[in-house]
Write a protein that holds these residues in place. Structure first.
Motif, mmCIF file in Angstrom:
data_model
loop_
_atom_site.group_PDB
_atom_site.id
_atom_site.type_symbol
_atom_site.label_atom_id
_atom_site.label_comp_id
_atom_site.label_asym_id
_atom_site.label_seq_id
_atom_site.Cartn_x
_atom_site.Cartn_y
_atom_site.Cartn_z
ATOM 1 N N ILE A 18 10.242 9.301 -10.266
ATOM 2 C CA ILE A 18 10.489 7.880 -9.990
ATOM 3 C C ILE A 18 11.613 7.767 -8.971
ATOM 4 N N TRP A 19 11.440 6.871 -8.006
ATOM 5 C CA TRP A 19 12.489 6.517 -7.055
ATOM 6 C C TRP A 19 12.866 5.051 -7.249
ATOM 7 N N ARG A 20 14.178 4.778 -7.196
ATOM 8 C CA ARG A 20 14.679 3.396 -7.276
ATOM 9 C C ARG A 20 15.728 3.206 -6.198
ATOM 10 N N VAL A 21 15.634 2.090 -5.469
ATOM 11 C CA VAL A 21 16.538 1.793 -4.357
ATOM 12 C C VAL A 21 17.137 0.405 -4.549
ATOM 13 N N GLN A 22 18.410 0.283 -4.180
ATOM 14 C CA GLN A 22 19.095 -1.006 -4.284
ATOM 15 C C GLN A 22 19.915 -1.266 -3.032
ATOM 16 N N LEU A 23 19.740 -2.460 -2.463
ATOM 17 C CA LEU A 23 20.585 -2.981 -1.398
ATOM 18 C C LEU A 23 21.374 -4.133 -2.005
ATOM 19 N N ALA A 24 22.708 -4.073 -1.954
ATOM 20 C CA ALA A 24 23.528 -5.070 -2.655
ATOM 21 C C ALA A 24 24.582 -5.654 -1.725
ATOM 22 N N GLY A 41 27.317 -10.850 -4.786
ATOM 23 C CA GLY A 41 26.788 -10.272 -6.016
ATOM 24 C C GLY A 41 25.275 -10.182 -6.032
ATOM 25 N N HIS A 42 24.616 -10.575 -4.943
ATOM 26 C CA HIS A 42 23.156 -10.518 -4.877
ATOM 27 C C HIS A 42 22.686 -9.086 -4.649
ATOM 28 N N GLU A 43 21.561 -8.771 -5.236
ATOM 29 C CA GLU A 43 20.985 -7.438 -5.095
ATOM 30 C C GLU A 43 19.495 -7.539 -4.777
ATOM 31 N N ILE A 44 19.013 -6.575 -4.024
ATOM 32 C CA ILE A 44 17.582 -6.424 -3.769
ATOM 33 C C ILE A 44 17.193 -5.041 -4.277
ATOM 34 N N ASP A 45 16.245 -4.999 -5.199
ATOM 35 C CA ASP A 45 15.869 -3.749 -5.844
ATOM 36 C C ASP A 45 14.379 -3.481 -5.675
ATOM 37 N N LEU A 46 14.051 -2.203 -5.711
ATOM 38 C CA LEU A 46 12.653 -1.785 -5.793
ATOM 39 C C LEU A 46 12.604 -0.476 -6.557
ATOM 40 N N ALA A 47 11.467 -0.206 -7.156
ATOM 41 C CA ALA A 47 11.253 1.066 -7.853
ATOM 42 C C ALA A 47 9.768 1.366 -7.852
ATOM 43 N N TYR A 48 9.464 2.657 -7.810
ATOM 44 C CA TYR A 48 8.058 3.049 -7.867
ATOM 45 C C TYR A 48 7.932 4.435 -8.494
ATOM 46 N N GLU A 49 6.746 4.671 -9.017
ATOM 47 C CA GLU A 49 6.405 5.946 -9.629
ATOM 48 C C GLU A 49 5.621 6.790 -8.630
ATOM 49 N N VAL A 50 5.913 8.081 -8.605
ATOM 50 C CA VAL A 50 5.192 9.018 -7.741
ATOM 51 C C VAL A 50 4.117 9.700 -8.584
ATOM 52 N N ARG A 51 2.864 9.542 -8.163
ATOM 53 C CA ARG A 51 1.740 10.085 -8.944
ATOM 54 C C ARG A 51 0.932 11.076 -8.120
ATOM 55 N N PRO A 52 0.749 12.289 -8.629
ATOM 56 C CA PRO A 52 -0.096 13.261 -7.921
ATOM 57 C C PRO A 52 -1.551 12.818 -7.912
#
Length: 229
Positions: free
Chosen positions: A201-207, A212-223
Motif C-alpha cells: 500500500i502507498w499513501r501520500v499527503q500534501l498538507a 491545516g488543510h490536507e490532501i490525501d490519497l492511498a491505493y493498494e498495489v495488486r499483482p
C-alpha cells in the motif's frame, strides 16, 4: 483520455478532461537532492540522465483517481509528488499525486517506466493562486504498508525542495501546452533510507501548515494473474 473530478476547499467541484500528462524528473532545487535521487535510481540499475530537470510525456489515460494499481511484478513503487492540473476552465489547481513506476523497466528507459503504471491523483485540490505565496511551506509525505501491516514513513519533505509550479508554468507556456486538460507531476523528493519501497500500500499527503488543510490519497498495489504463454 481520463476525466478527473476534484473537490475544492469551498466544496465546489472542478472537472479535468486530461489531454496531456507530463512527469517531471530530477526536479529538485537542491543539486544534492537531485544527486541523491540519481543515486537511489542507480541502485536499481537506472542510468543517470543526460540533463536535469527532465520532462517525460505520459499517456493521458494513465492519470487516474483509483484505489488499486495492477502491476506485472514485484518491483514497482510510488513517488510522492504534487501535480499541477489545468482544469477545464483554464484555472491551475494543485493536488497530491503518487507516480507509480515500474522499477524493472526503468533500467531500460525512464520514459518507458513512466508509461507502465498510472499516476494516482487525489480527489481534492487547491486553486494554485490560494497557496502560491507560501507554497514552499507545503509538506509532502508518503507512507508504505507491506504484508506485515505496519505503516512506515518513506518520504518526508516540503514543496520547497522541488522546482516551483511557476517554473513549470513557464515551461508549458513556452511549449504551447499550458492549456485546459494539461497535468504535470513535480518530480519527487528523496526516500528515507532502508525502507522497502516495494510495498503493498502507498499513501501520500500534501498538507498546508498555515491552514491545516490536507490532501490525501492511498491505493493498494495488486499483482496481475500469471500469464499463459
Amino acid at each position: 483520455m481520463s476525466v478527473l473530478t476534484f473537490t475544492l476547499p469551498d466544496d465546489s467541484q472542478r472537472t479535468v478532461t486530461v489531454t496531456r500528462l507530463f512527469n517531471a524528473g530530477y526536479a529538485g532545487r537542491s543539486q544534492a537532492d537531485v544527486a541523491a535521487h540519481v543515486a537511489e535510481l542507480a541502485e536499481l540499475g537506472v542510468p543517470a540522465p543526460d540533463t536535469t530537470p527532465a520532462l517525460y510525456p505520459v499517456s493521458p489515460y494513465l492519470a487516474q483517481q483509483t484505489r488499486r494499481v495492477a502491476v506485472q511484478h514485484a518491483r514497482t513503487s510510488g513517488e510522492a509528488e504534487w501535480a499541477l492540473v489545468v482544469d477545464d476552465t483554464g484555472e491551475p489547481l494543485l493536488t497530491a499525486v503518487c507516480d507509480h513506476t515500474d522499477r524493472q523497466l526503468e533500467a531500460y528507459g525512464v520514459a518507458w517506466s513512466k508509461n507502465a503504471s498510472p499516476d494516482v491523483l487525489a480527489d481534492r485540490a487547491w486553486p494554485l493562486a490560494e497557496v502560491a505565496e507560501h507554497l514552499d511551506e507545503l509538506t509532502l509525505r508518503a507512507w508504505v504498508t507491506d504484508s506485515d501491516g505496519r505503516e512506515r514513513l518513506i518520504q518526508d519533505g516540503t514543496a520547497g525542495e522541488l522546482l516551483a509550479p511557476a517554473y513549470w508554468v513557464e515551461v508549458l507556456r513556452e511549449r504551447g501546452e499550458l492549456e485546459p486538460g494539461t497535468v504535470l507531476l513535480s518530480g519527487t523528493i528523496p526516500m528515507v533510507p532502508d525502507i522497502d519501497q516495494f510495498a503493498h500500500i502507498w499513501r501520500v499527503q500534501l498538507a498546508d501548515p498555515r491552514t491545516g488543510h490536507e490532501i490525501d490519497l492511498a491505493y493498494e498495489v495488486r499483482p496481475m494473474p500469471e500469464p499463459i504463454g
